[in-house]
Design an enzyme around this catalytic site. Sequence first.
Site, PDB file in Angstrom:
ATOM      1  CG  ASN A 131      10.689  67.804   8.952  1.00 28.78           C
ATOM      2  OD1 ASN A 131      11.751  67.332   8.541  1.00 28.78           O
ATOM      3  ND2 ASN A 131      10.431  69.103   8.944  1.00 28.78           N
ATOM      4  NE  ARG A 136       1.898  62.839  13.285  1.00 24.65           N
ATOM      5  CZ  ARG A 136       2.332  64.103  13.263  1.00 24.65           C
ATOM      6  NH1 ARG A 136       3.624  64.365  13.245  1.00 24.65           N
ATOM      7  NH2 ARG A 136       1.479  65.113  13.271  1.00 24.65           N
ATOM      8  NE  ARG A 187       4.238  68.363   8.420  1.00 23.01           N
ATOM      9  CZ  ARG A 187       4.283  67.951   9.692  1.00 23.01           C
ATOM     10  NH1 ARG A 187       3.242  68.147  10.492  1.00 23.01           N
ATOM     11  NH2 ARG A 187       5.354  67.346  10.165  1.00 23.01           N
ATOM     12  CE  LYS A 232      10.938  63.606  -0.616  1.00 21.14           C
ATOM     13  NZ  LYS A 232       9.730  63.532   0.078  1.00 21.14           N
ATOM     14  N   PRO A 249      13.326  63.284  -6.617  1.00 21.27           N
ATOM     15  CG  PRO A 249      11.156  62.839  -5.886  1.00 21.27           C
ATOM     16  CD  PRO A 249      12.157  62.422  -6.902  1.00 21.27           C
ATOM     17  CG  ASP A 251      13.587  60.964   1.147  1.00 19.73           C
ATOM     18  OD1 ASP A 251      14.516  60.373   0.540  1.00 19.73           O
ATOM     19  OD2 ASP A 251      12.642  60.358   1.662  1.00 19.73           O
ATOM     20  CG  HIS A 253      14.169  56.994   3.106  1.00 21.33           C
ATOM     21  ND1 HIS A 253      14.503  56.257   4.210  1.00 21.33           N
ATOM     22  CD2 HIS A 253      12.916  57.449   3.321  1.00 21.33           C
ATOM     23  CE1 HIS A 253      13.496  56.259   5.065  1.00 21.33           C
ATOM     24  NE2 HIS A 253      12.526  56.981   4.551  1.00 21.33           N
ATOM     25  CD  GLN A 300      13.029  58.951  -5.644  1.00 22.47           C
ATOM     26  OE1 GLN A 300      12.041  58.286  -5.946  1.00 22.47           O
ATOM     27  NE2 GLN A 300      13.076  59.662  -4.550  1.00 22.47           N
ATOM     28  CG  PHE A 304      11.598  56.547  -1.757  1.00 22.00           C
ATOM     29  CD1 PHE A 304      12.060  57.554  -0.922  1.00 22.00           C
ATOM     30  CD2 PHE A 304      10.315  56.060  -1.557  1.00 22.00           C
ATOM     31  CE1 PHE A 304      11.259  58.071   0.099  1.00 22.00           C
ATOM     32  CE2 PHE A 304       9.504  56.558  -0.543  1.00 22.00           C
ATOM     33  CZ  PHE A 304       9.972  57.573   0.278  1.00 22.00           C
TER      34      PHE A 304
HETATM   35  N1  LIG Z   1       8.621  57.142  -4.817  1.00 17.18           N
HETATM   36  C1  LIG Z   1       8.776  58.049  -3.853  1.00 17.18           C
HETATM   37  N2  LIG Z   1       7.821  58.170  -2.926  1.00 17.18           N
HETATM   38  C2  LIG Z   1       7.983  59.078  -1.960  1.00 17.18           C
HETATM   39  N3  LIG Z   1       7.219  59.400  -0.927  1.00 17.18           N
HETATM   40  C3  LIG Z   1       7.848  60.369  -0.258  1.00 17.18           C
HETATM   41  O1  LIG Z   1       7.383  60.950   0.844  1.00 17.18           O
HETATM   42  N4  LIG Z   1       8.989  60.680  -0.820  1.00 17.18           N
HETATM   43  C4  LIG Z   1       9.111  59.889  -1.892  1.00 17.18           C
HETATM   44  C5  LIG Z   1      10.098  59.757  -2.873  1.00 17.18           C
HETATM   45  O2  LIG Z   1      11.126  60.452  -2.866  1.00 17.18           O
HETATM   46  N5  LIG Z   1       9.881  58.820  -3.838  1.00 17.18           N
END
Ligand SMILES: Nc1nc2[nH]c(O)nc2c(=O)[nH]1
Length: 312
Positions: A131, A136, A187, A232, A249, A251, A253, A300, A304
């Site tokens: 999050n 940040r 965290r 993730k 991963p 997320d 996006h 990916q 991403f």
């Molecule tokens: N290539 C990626 N970089 C990331 N940074 C992040 O915070 N998530 C990712 C990701 O899914 N792929």
Amino acid sequence: MNRITWSQLKIPIKEISLDIILPSGQSFRWRKHGDEWVSVLNELIVILRQEEDHILYRSIPSQARATLTTPIDVEHVLQDYFNTSIKLSKLYREFGARDRYFKTIAPLFSGIRILRQDPWETLCSFICSTNNSIKRITQMIDNICLTFGTYVATYDGVAYYTFPRPEDLCASSSVVQKLRELGFGYRAPYVYKTALQVHEWELLGHELSELRGSSYEKVREFLMELPGVGPKVADCVCLMAFDCHSSVPIDTHMWNIVQRRYAKDAKIRPSKSKTLSKSTYDDISSHLRGLWGDYAGWAQSVLFISELRKNA
Ligand SMILES: Nc1nc2[nH]c(O)nc2c(=O)[nH]1
């Protein structure tokens, strides 16, 4: 006046684009000064400048190490860090042949490769990434290095520090309070407790890097036992530090892209919810792994970053 000489790492820009990779959320420690990228790798300040056919590099040793006799082979450090033995143009061709959407995106985003980073730094950084925005996270990582790391040297007026080791982050429970003051919020206890667990494991004679070479499933299971590590975070760390190139991963996006482009083939129902159930996460991730193959995590990363830039 800076008299350190430059060396060359032979790799063309189409195989590696520093301006795309280094600020895009894999590592949070690279700074751009003019046309130079600067960070700390293996306790050295490393300075990079991209040219069309190669990368120019130079380094500054840590002051504590300057008197040590064995010099570090910086070319080897960079080849390892940038995974240069993996040929990106070949991967892009293969992904394009498997996936029409990838083929349309790829020409706009050449040179995106996965970094092979230090396992502990990557784990800790991605615990901080939940999050959170890249800006940040970068600030938090700067703070943790400045407060708990070791001074390396100063370059261009900026002091550089190592990333703190697990033992530096679990010396006392007051670390949690300090991390909160540094902006880590909820965290903070995750970082502290994970540092404690990893340090205890190290005291038994292990190190995280020994998991390189284990299967994706085994590394992921190990990581997900640690506080603050969900699917993730585990998948990012598997991909960017443990050579699990097929890790995908998911997320927000990726979830957006999947809903727009892959939902039908993956048999995923559209949803307005930003959070994914475990089973939807696993279904999407394994569908994309099947589509893109053994280096799915590299594909990916291209998508991403394309989404990241679209929303910037
Ligand atoms: N290539 C990626 N970089 C990331 N940074 C992040 O915070 N998530 C990712 C990701 O899914 N792929």
